[in-house]
Design a protein around this motif. Structure first.
Motif, PDB file in Angstrom:
ATOM      1  N   ASP A 102      51.249  57.732  84.459  1.00 45.41           N
ATOM      2  CA  ASP A 102      52.391  58.035  83.583  1.00 45.41           C
ATOM      3  C   ASP A 102      53.679  57.970  84.380  1.00 45.41           C
ATOM      4  O   ASP A 102      54.676  57.388  83.951  1.00 45.41           O
ATOM      5  CB  ASP A 102      52.262  59.455  82.992  1.00 45.41           C
ATOM      6  N   ASN A 103      53.653  58.610  85.557  1.00 42.30           N
ATOM      7  CA  ASN A 103      54.817  58.645  86.430  1.00 42.30           C
ATOM      8  C   ASN A 103      55.245  57.237  86.823  1.00 42.30           C
ATOM      9  O   ASN A 103      56.431  56.905  86.826  1.00 42.30           O
ATOM     10  CB  ASN A 103      54.481  59.473  87.668  1.00 42.30           C
ATOM     11  N   MET A 104      54.275  56.406  87.145  1.00 46.99           N
ATOM     12  CA  MET A 104      54.575  55.025  87.524  1.00 46.99           C
ATOM     13  C   MET A 104      55.274  54.280  86.397  1.00 46.99           C
ATOM     14  O   MET A 104      56.261  53.585  86.595  1.00 46.99           O
ATOM     15  CB  MET A 104      53.285  54.279  87.884  1.00 46.99           C
ATOM     16  N   LEU A 106      56.885  55.466  83.725  1.00 46.86           N
ATOM     17  CA  LEU A 106      58.181  55.981  83.274  1.00 46.86           C
ATOM     18  C   LEU A 106      59.229  56.060  84.368  1.00 46.86           C
ATOM     19  O   LEU A 106      60.420  56.068  84.077  1.00 46.86           O
ATOM     20  CB  LEU A 106      57.988  57.357  82.637  1.00 46.86           C
ATOM     21  N   TYR A 107      58.775  56.169  85.617  1.00 47.63           N
ATOM     22  CA  TYR A 107      59.735  56.326  86.703  1.00 47.63           C
ATOM     23  C   TYR A 107      59.601  55.242  87.766  1.00 47.63           C
ATOM     24  O   TYR A 107      60.588  54.630  88.169  1.00 47.63           O
ATOM     25  CB  TYR A 107      59.590  57.713  87.344  1.00 47.63           C
ATOM     26  N   GLY A 108      58.375  55.021  88.217  1.00 49.47           N
ATOM     27  CA  GLY A 108      58.182  54.087  89.323  1.00 49.47           C
ATOM     28  C   GLY A 108      58.652  52.687  89.018  1.00 49.47           C
ATOM     29  O   GLY A 108      59.465  52.100  89.754  1.00 49.47           O
ATOM     30  N   PHE A 109      58.156  52.136  87.921  1.00 46.54           N
ATOM     31  CA  PHE A 109      58.522  50.767  87.575  1.00 46.54           C
ATOM     32  C   PHE A 109      60.023  50.606  87.293  1.00 46.54           C
ATOM     33  O   PHE A 109      60.657  49.701  87.838  1.00 46.54           O
ATOM     34  CB  PHE A 109      57.701  50.268  86.381  1.00 46.54           C
ATOM     35  N   PRO A 110      60.601  51.449  86.425  1.00 43.57           N
ATOM     36  CA  PRO A 110      62.041  51.284  86.178  1.00 43.57           C
ATOM     37  C   PRO A 110      62.872  51.451  87.434  1.00 43.57           C
ATOM     38  O   PRO A 110      63.858  50.735  87.647  1.00 43.57           O
ATOM     39  CB  PRO A 110      62.370  52.393  85.168  1.00 43.57           C
ATOM     40  N   ASN A 111      62.458  52.413  88.278  1.00 44.15           N
ATOM     41  CA  ASN A 111      63.181  52.645  89.522  1.00 44.15           C
ATOM     42  C   ASN A 111      63.201  51.384  90.371  1.00 44.15           C
ATOM     43  O   ASN A 111      64.239  50.962  90.884  1.00 44.15           O
ATOM     44  CB  ASN A 111      62.509  53.790  90.282  1.00 44.15           C
ATOM     45  N   LYS A 112      62.018  50.766  90.502  1.00 37.34           N
ATOM     46  CA  LYS A 112      61.902  49.535  91.279  1.00 37.34           C
ATOM     47  C   LYS A 112      62.759  48.439  90.659  1.00 37.34           C
ATOM     48  O   LYS A 112      63.431  47.689  91.353  1.00 37.34           O
ATOM     49  CB  LYS A 112      60.421  49.106  91.306  1.00 37.34           C
ATOM     50  N   GLN A 113      62.715  48.368  89.337  1.00 36.69           N
ATOM     51  CA  GLN A 113      63.474  47.328  88.645  1.00 36.69           C
ATOM     52  C   GLN A 113      64.967  47.482  88.909  1.00 36.69           C
ATOM     53  O   GLN A 113      65.653  46.517  89.236  1.00 36.69           O
ATOM     54  CB  GLN A 113      63.195  47.411  87.145  1.00 36.69           C
ATOM     55  N   ASN A 114      65.454  48.709  88.788  1.00 37.43           N
ATOM     56  CA  ASN A 114      66.870  48.954  89.052  1.00 37.43           C
ATOM     57  C   ASN A 114      67.226  48.619  90.494  1.00 37.43           C
ATOM     58  O   ASN A 114      68.266  48.029  90.777  1.00 37.43           O
ATOM     59  CB  ASN A 114      67.222  50.420  88.764  1.00 37.43           C
ATOM     60  N   ALA A 115      66.331  49.003  91.401  1.00 37.03           N
ATOM     61  CA  ALA A 115      66.597  48.776  92.820  1.00 37.03           C
ATOM     62  C   ALA A 115      66.702  47.284  93.126  1.00 37.03           C
ATOM     63  O   ALA A 115      67.618  46.835  93.802  1.00 37.03           O
ATOM     64  CB  ALA A 115      65.503  49.408  93.670  1.00 37.03           C
ATOM     65  N   VAL A 116      65.767  46.514  92.593  1.00 43.16           N
ATOM     66  CA  VAL A 116      65.769  45.081  92.871  1.00 43.16           C
ATOM     67  C   VAL A 116      67.013  44.431  92.286  1.00 43.16           C
ATOM     68  O   VAL A 116      67.673  43.626  92.932  1.00 43.16           O
ATOM     69  CB  VAL A 116      64.502  44.411  92.291  1.00 43.16           C
ATOM     70  N   ASN A 125      61.899  60.687  96.285  1.00 42.44           N
ATOM     71  CA  ASN A 125      61.705  62.019  95.711  1.00 42.44           C
ATOM     72  C   ASN A 125      62.091  62.063  94.243  1.00 42.44           C
ATOM     73  O   ASN A 125      62.858  62.902  93.817  1.00 42.44           O
ATOM     74  CB  ASN A 125      62.535  63.076  96.469  1.00 42.44           C
ATOM     75  N   GLU A 126      61.518  61.116  93.471  1.00 43.67           N
ATOM     76  CA  GLU A 126      61.856  61.058  92.066  1.00 43.67           C
ATOM     77  C   GLU A 126      61.284  62.265  91.338  1.00 43.67           C
ATOM     78  O   GLU A 126      60.425  62.947  91.817  1.00 43.67           O
ATOM     79  CB  GLU A 126      61.283  59.798  91.413  1.00 43.67           C
ATOM     80  N   GLN A 127      61.777  62.441  90.104  1.00 41.36           N
ATOM     81  CA  GLN A 127      61.203  63.489  89.253  1.00 41.36           C
ATOM     82  C   GLN A 127      59.783  63.087  88.910  1.00 41.36           C
ATOM     83  O   GLN A 127      59.424  61.933  89.007  1.00 41.36           O
ATOM     84  CB  GLN A 127      61.988  63.583  87.942  1.00 41.36           C
ATOM     85  N   SER A 128      59.025  64.079  88.446  1.00 39.88           N
ATOM     86  CA  SER A 128      57.708  63.717  87.950  1.00 39.88           C
ATOM     87  C   SER A 128      57.670  63.973  86.450  1.00 39.88           C
ATOM     88  O   SER A 128      58.544  64.616  85.893  1.00 39.88           O
ATOM     89  CB  SER A 128      56.621  64.524  88.651  1.00 39.88           C
ATOM     90  N   VAL A 129      56.670  63.416  85.822  1.00 38.32           N
ATOM     91  CA  VAL A 129      56.567  63.484  84.362  1.00 38.32           C
ATOM     92  C   VAL A 129      56.346  64.921  83.923  1.00 38.32           C
ATOM     93  O   VAL A 129      55.489  65.589  84.455  1.00 38.32           O
ATOM     94  CB  VAL A 129      55.393  62.604  83.883  1.00 38.32           C
TER      95      VAL A 129
END
Lengths: 129, 205
Positions: A102-104, A106-116, A125-129
């Motif tokens: 779930d975390n990946m 909602l957070y992991g994938f979008p985070n990576k996308q924004n970063a790239v 140290n992202e938030q967790s679900v």
């Protein structure tokens, strides 16, 4: 060669691999959709990441080929694949590691996308679900 | 059916309020609007049905009497309930429903250019979408909508595309222009709430 066609081989590969894990027909269908869109996302995020490099070297890049350099547009292309993957993911009955996945999604994938797309470091140290 | 408490993901000793909350979250997740043109629409519909049945069952067991308050999943204007009989592309729609995309496209490709109307574009979009070709689907759906702006079916498809392209599912939003290391309103608000809770914990009761 459209973006869709360029991403298709990778997407199809992940789709078929994911479907192998399905225990019944329904699971196979859901995993197929999930795998396809994730595979597509992976191919396209890689293409987005290599955009500048490919421009210099003349290597094939689906975005360059389609004459696209609008970051917002590329972002929506990637987002849609993530959205479809997430909708499929929600139809699976995950038991093990569900909070992590779930975390990946909602957070992991979008985070990576924004970063790239921003050529930035990811938020640690992202938030967790 | 399976243990209804398990279906809703709650313990049998959960309060009525907790049951309702769990139901609402699942109904939101499996809502047919999320899967309108999706090849997995029937899977979502099945899950929605299971959730509704579990909720009804629990309420019956707890003797809630009249009206369980569960939503009927059948009331939405779905692709499947479209009155396809009138469409000249009836067989195409059936093929799409059965996920026989090659057959559907074969028929569509036979149509002469002059006959490629809004519905043709919409159905081409459906085929592309089922193949995972999101960009092609997006183009076709938008064309259909432009050709026939009053058609709810095409408008719904375009809205779906736009929602998916925004990826606002409750986690981080995908926005290449926002520095996500900055504090959003949510971060600030939660920080204040946390601080308040901590302070209350320290206060003597």
């Amino acid at each position: 060669m459209t973006i869709d066609k360029a991403a298709n081989p990778t997407a199809k590969m992940i789709s078929d691999l994911a479907a192998l894990e399905g225990g019944n027909d329904l699971q196979k269908r859901v995993l197929s959709e999930f795998g396809y869109q994730i595979g597509r996302w992976v191919y396209l995020i890689d293409a987005a990441d290599d955009y500048e490099k490919d421009k210099k070297s003349g290597n094939f890049n689906p975005f360059i080929k389609a004459d696209i350099n609008d970051k917002d547009y590329i972002n929506s292309v990637l987002s849609q694949s993530l959205a479809r993957a997430y909708d499929a993911y929600n139809l699976l009955d995950i038991i093990d590691f569900k909070p992590i996945i779930d975390n990946m999604m909602l957070y992991g994938f979008p985070n990576k996308q924004n970063a790239v797309l921003n050529n930035r470091q990811e938020v640690k140290n992202e938030q967790s679900v | 059916m399976n243990n209804p408490y398990e279906v809703l993901g709650v313990s049998p000793s959960a309060t009525d309020e907790e049951i309702k909350k769990a139901y609402r979250e699942l109904a939101k997740k499996y809502h047919p609007d999320n899967y309108t043109d999706s090849p997995l629409a029937d899977v979502a519909e099945q899950k929605m049905k299971e959730v509704n049945e579990a909720y009804d069952e629990i309420n019956k067991m707890r003797q809630k009497g009249k009206g369980t308050g569960s939503q009927s999943a059948g009331g939405y204007n779905s692709y499947n309930s479209y009155n396809a009989q009138n469409s000249k592309y009836y067989s195409v729609r059936i093929y799409i429903q059965r996920n026989m995309i090659n057959e559907a496209e074969r028929i569509l490709n036979e149509a002469p250019i002059s006959e490629r109307d809004a519905e043709w574009n919409f159905l081409m979009g459906m085929c592309a979408y089922r193949r995972g070709f999101n960009e092609q689907a997006n183009t076709y759906f938008n064309t259909a909508c432009n050709m026939d702006p009053n058609n709810a079916e095409y408008r719904t498809a375009v809205n779906n595309m736009n929602n998916q392209r925004a990826y606002n599912y409750g986690g981080y939003t995908t926005n290449p222009n926002v520095n996500s290391t900055a504090c959003s309103v949510c971060d600030i608000c939660s920080a204040i709430m946390c601080a308040d809770c901590l302070c209350s914990c320290c206060r003597s009761c």
